[in-house]
Scaffold this motif. Structure first.
Motif, PDB file in Angstrom:
ATOM      1  N   ASP A 134      -2.357   0.932  -5.831  1.00 27.26           N
ATOM      2  CA  ASP A 134      -1.525   1.384  -4.719  1.00 27.26           C
ATOM      3  C   ASP A 134      -0.727   2.618  -5.153  1.00 27.26           C
ATOM      4  OD1 ASP A 134      -0.032   0.896  -2.098  1.00 27.26           O
ATOM      5  OD2 ASP A 134       1.595   0.892  -3.591  1.00 27.26           O
ATOM      6  N   PRO A 135      -0.764   3.712  -4.368  1.00 27.18           N
ATOM      7  CA  PRO A 135      -0.074   4.942  -4.766  1.00 27.18           C
ATOM      8  C   PRO A 135       1.418   4.761  -5.066  1.00 27.18           C
ATOM      9  CG  PRO A 135      -1.537   5.399  -2.956  1.00 27.18           C
ATOM     10  CD  PRO A 135      -1.521   3.902  -3.130  1.00 27.18           C
ATOM     11  N   GLN A 137       1.337  15.853  -6.707  1.00 31.82           N
ATOM     12  CA  GLN A 137       0.514  16.110  -5.524  1.00 31.82           C
ATOM     13  C   GLN A 137      -0.935  16.354  -5.941  1.00 31.82           C
ATOM     14  OE1 GLN A 137       2.006  19.159  -2.910  1.00 31.82           O
ATOM     15  NE2 GLN A 137       0.058  19.418  -1.886  1.00 31.82           N
ATOM     16  N   GLU A 153      -6.746  11.156  -2.555  1.00 29.25           N
ATOM     17  CA  GLU A 153      -5.830  11.113  -1.410  1.00 29.25           C
ATOM     18  C   GLU A 153      -5.959  12.412  -0.623  1.00 29.25           C
ATOM     19  OE1 GLU A 153      -4.085   8.570  -0.457  1.00 29.25           O
ATOM     20  OE2 GLU A 153      -4.225   7.319  -2.256  1.00 29.25           O
ATOM     21  N   ASP A 154      -5.745  12.328   0.688  1.00 29.55           N
ATOM     22  CA  ASP A 154      -5.755  13.541   1.500  1.00 29.55           C
ATOM     23  C   ASP A 154      -4.532  14.396   1.165  1.00 29.55           C
ATOM     24  OD1 ASP A 154      -3.578  13.141   3.836  1.00 29.55           O
ATOM     25  OD2 ASP A 154      -4.543  11.208   3.395  1.00 29.55           O
ATOM     26  N   THR A 168      -0.981  13.123   2.453  1.00 28.68           N
ATOM     27  CA  THR A 168      -0.509  11.948   1.709  1.00 28.68           C
ATOM     28  C   THR A 168      -0.094  12.346   0.302  1.00 28.68           C
ATOM     29  OG1 THR A 168      -1.933  10.495   3.006  1.00 28.68           O
ATOM     30  CG2 THR A 168      -1.146   9.642   0.890  1.00 28.68           C
ATOM     31  N   VAL A 187       3.272  14.122   0.429  1.00 29.41           N
ATOM     32  CA  VAL A 187       4.362  13.159   0.632  1.00 29.41           C
ATOM     33  C   VAL A 187       4.652  12.394  -0.666  1.00 29.41           C
ATOM     34  CG1 VAL A 187       5.010  11.026   1.836  1.00 29.41           C
ATOM     35  CG2 VAL A 187       4.026  12.932   3.116  1.00 29.41           C
ATOM     36  N   LEU A 188       3.613  11.969  -1.342  1.00 30.15           N
ATOM     37  CA  LEU A 188       3.793  11.231  -2.604  1.00 30.15           C
ATOM     38  C   LEU A 188       4.447  12.108  -3.673  1.00 30.15           C
ATOM     39  CD1 LEU A 188       0.429   9.294  -2.610  1.00 30.15           C
ATOM     40  CD2 LEU A 188       2.728   8.250  -2.559  1.00 30.15           C
ATOM     41  N   CYS A 197       8.817   0.078   4.151  1.00 29.32           N
ATOM     42  CA  CYS A 197       7.534   0.069   3.431  1.00 29.32           C
ATOM     43  C   CYS A 197       7.591  -0.825   2.198  1.00 29.32           C
ATOM     44  CB  CYS A 197       7.124   1.468   3.007  1.00 29.32           C
ATOM     45  SG  CYS A 197       8.325   2.391   2.027  1.00 29.32           S
TER      46      CYS A 197
END
Length: 187
Positions: free
Chosen positions: A77-78, A130, A138-139, A142, A145-146, A187
């Motif tokens: 999970d990221p 990123q 991941e796109d 996403t 954001v991460l 979340c």
């Protein structure tokens, strides 16, 4: 002057911080630092590209982040990966440096050039995270954001840890900030 010493990087950091606190960042030169540390300019530049890097460790943190992301098993999970990566970084790189970092933070906050460099280092970390998530599949959105979440989580926890007179470890501050983020955003 000593040609080589196993603790030369830390001696240089200590000497630099002492001089920055005594004279100010702008008034301290690399020759001042090496003289105080009892080392050579060549040794200084073997460890740091310039005197600002005494605080920021060149590209160490983004490289560590990229390595953690590249080495993590697929399917993790990221957010869990971010959390565990930051916890590992806190333990390995920061926990033992609290007082040193408090002194450094005071100097950074007093010097506009250092604040600017601090922001650049945060952006470098964001970019490394990123790209690491893009490389993991991941796109772009996403991953972006991460990257931003990672930096904000870490900076908020770090600032709280350095301001805290309690002996709570940085990992505890990370957990608090993450808990607040999760409760705020569901979340």
């Amino acid at each position: 002057m000593a040609r080589w010493a196993p603790d030369s990087r830390e001696r240089l950091r200590t000497a630099a911080l002492e001089l920055f606190a005594e004279r100010g960042f702008a008034a301290t030169t690399v020759p001042d630092i090496v003289l105080r540390a009892g080392l050579t300019k060549r040794t200084f530049f073997r460890h740091f590209s310039d005197k600002r890097e005494v605080f920021f460790g060149d590209d160490e943190i983004p490289r560590l982040a990229a390595g953690v992301l590249a080495g993590a098993p697929a399917g993790v999970d990221p957010l869990e990966l971010v959390t565990e990566g930051l916890r590992t970084l806190a333990i390995r790189r920061f926990e033992a440096q609290r007082e040193h970092m408090r002194s450094a933070r005071r100097i950074i906050e007093a010097e506009p050039l250092l604040r600017e460099r601090d922001l650049r280092k945060q952006a470098d970390l964001r970019d490394a995270v990123q790209q690491g998530f893009v490389d993991r599949g991941e796109d772009e959105l996403t991953a972006r954001v991460l990257g931003g979440l990672t930096v904000e989580l870490f900076q908020t926890a770090l600032e709280g840890w350095l301001a805290d007179d309690d002996t709570a470890p940085l990992t505890e501050h990370l957990d608090r900030v993450l808990s607040r983020m999760r409760s705020t955003f569901g979340c």
